[in-house]
Design an enzyme around this catalytic site. Structure first.
Site: not given
Ligand code: UT7
Length: 351
Positions: A278, A136, A308
């Site tokens: 970005h 990225c 993204n």
């Molecule tokens: O350009 C660089 C590339 N970008 C990246 O690599 C992304 C960087 N990371 C992020 O943008 C965020 O970490 C995400 C958007 C990917 C995830 O958001 P988050 O606030 O960090 O959520 P999380 O991974 O901590 O997940 C929270 C909860 C989990 O459930 P539990 O364990 O709390 O029950 C996940 O299983 O949200 C759940 N979850 C979802 N729920 C509904 C994860 N993805 C989803 C989804 N829909 N799509």
């Protein structure tokens, strides 16, 4: 590795008609162009594919929809359309382009380079062509190479492109990754600056930290894990990341590079009219801006429309900003990006 060199002050520019103090020619952004495919993949569409909701995606990422290519469309197809628009904007003919540099993590093939396909598609028969891979952060890496070719006087015209078809490497059964990515391309035409008033690349800065190679990766298809039936069964030909970890690293590193970039210049945060980051997640951008005490209205968002798009996000944003008329000549813009590698990059542009 990182590169932070002195940036010219505002006062110094009018006295430097052709050559800069740190050597070389001034580098103009003579044209910009962007292209996104027409097909939309909305959050509502994703609700039907994986266990997610429009509300979750919007709240956690800021994304409402992203653009996705049809089968058979490659990154070079998007790149060529964006490149032709940048050339038209710059009023430069494809045959006058001397170098094509494409940043992509979704090349048409491992080789030939995507830039070679672009060269063929747009008829830039006098251009050298190669690709750059810095995930990225890649567009500003490519911009830095192009900038320095022009600064050194080796070429007059360089096409710098960021192009991705991330839908080809996205696992649409994995809700934690598939909500994020979209396809698109953006391009700029760099040219030796003539005259005082033109958009200009003042500096570029690059950095990387290889100790985090495993937090954001596309594991299979290279020499370490060649594509096999097993690798495909294990879905290793799709993007994998540890979201929370990447999220934190992104904010920490973006804040650091932006601060360092500003400190290495004779400008202060207040001298900048716009900060284009970005488009990875609106919460990453907001948190970074907050840490730098920059008012949110000084940044730019289009993540709601495109998701993204990795390498393509900065040049698409540049083109949209240009078309919006938001900036006036002389305004300072800071570009900053962060991605897999880990890699990061920044650039100061005078509009
Ligand atoms: O350009 C660089 C590339 N970008 C990246 O690599 C992304 C960087 N990371 C992020 O943008 C965020 O970490 C995400 C958007 C990917 C995830 O958001 P988050 O606030 O960090 O959520 P999380 O991974 O901590 O997940 C929270 C909860 C989990 O459930 P539990 O364990 O709390 O029950 C996940 O299983 O949200 C759940 N979850 C979802 N729920 C509904 C994860 N993805 C989803 C989804 N829909 N799509």
């Amino acid at each position: 590795m990182s590169t932070y060199h002195k940036v010219l002050t505002r006062k110094e520019f009018p006295h430097k008609a052709n050559m800069e103090r740190n050597g070389g020619y001034r580098v103009a952004i003579a044209g910009t162009g962007a292209y996104v495919p027409p097909k939309r993949l909305t959050n509502r569409d994703l609700e039907k594919m994986v266990d997610t909701t429009d509300e979750w995606i919007t709240k956690r990422t800021g994304i409402k929809e992203r653009r996705i290519v049809e089968d058979g469309v490659a990154s070079s197809d998007l790149a060529s359309k964006a490149a032709m628009r940048a050339l038209k904007d710059a009023k430069v003919s494809p045959k006058d382009v001397q170098l094509i540099i494409t940043s992509t993590i979704t090349p048409d093939s491992l080789f030939p380079s995507t830039s070679c396909y672009v060269q063929k598609h747009i008829g830039a028969k006098n251009a050298g062509a190669f690709d750059v891979l810095a995930a990225c952060a890649g567009f500003i890496y490519a911009l830095s190479i192009g900038e320095n070719y022009v600064r050194a006087g080796m070429v007059d015209n360089v096409l710098v492109i960021g192009a991705e078809t991330l839908s080809k490497v996205t696992d649409y059964t994995d809700r934690s990754t598939c909500i994020l990515f979209g396809d698109g391309a953006g391009a700029v035409l760099l040219r030796r600056a003539k005259g005082k008033h033109c958009s200009e690349v003042l500096s570029t800065h690059l950095g990387a930290d290889g100790k985090h190679t495993d937090v954001l990766t596309l594991p299979a298809g290279g020499s370490k894990i060649p594509s096999t039936t097993k690798s495909i069964k294990e879905r290793l030909h799709y993007i994998k990341f540890r979201g929370r970890e990447v999220f934190k690293l992104a904010i920490t590193n973006l804040t650091k590079i932006m601060r360092k970039t500003i400190d290495s210049s004779d400008y202060t945060v207040d001298d900048f009219s716009l900060f284009i980051l970005h488009q990875s997640n609106f919460r990453i951008i907001e948190a970074t801006m907050e840490r730098l005490h920059i008012p949110p209205e000084k940044t730019f968002f289009n993540i709601d429309k495109y998701g993204n798009t990795s390498s393509a996000s900065i040049p698409i944003a540049l083109d949209e900003v240009k078309k919006s008329g938001r900036l006036k000549p002389g305004d300072l813009v800071l570009l900053a990006a962060f991605g897999g590698g880990l890699t990061w990059s920044s650039s100061i542009i005078r509009w």
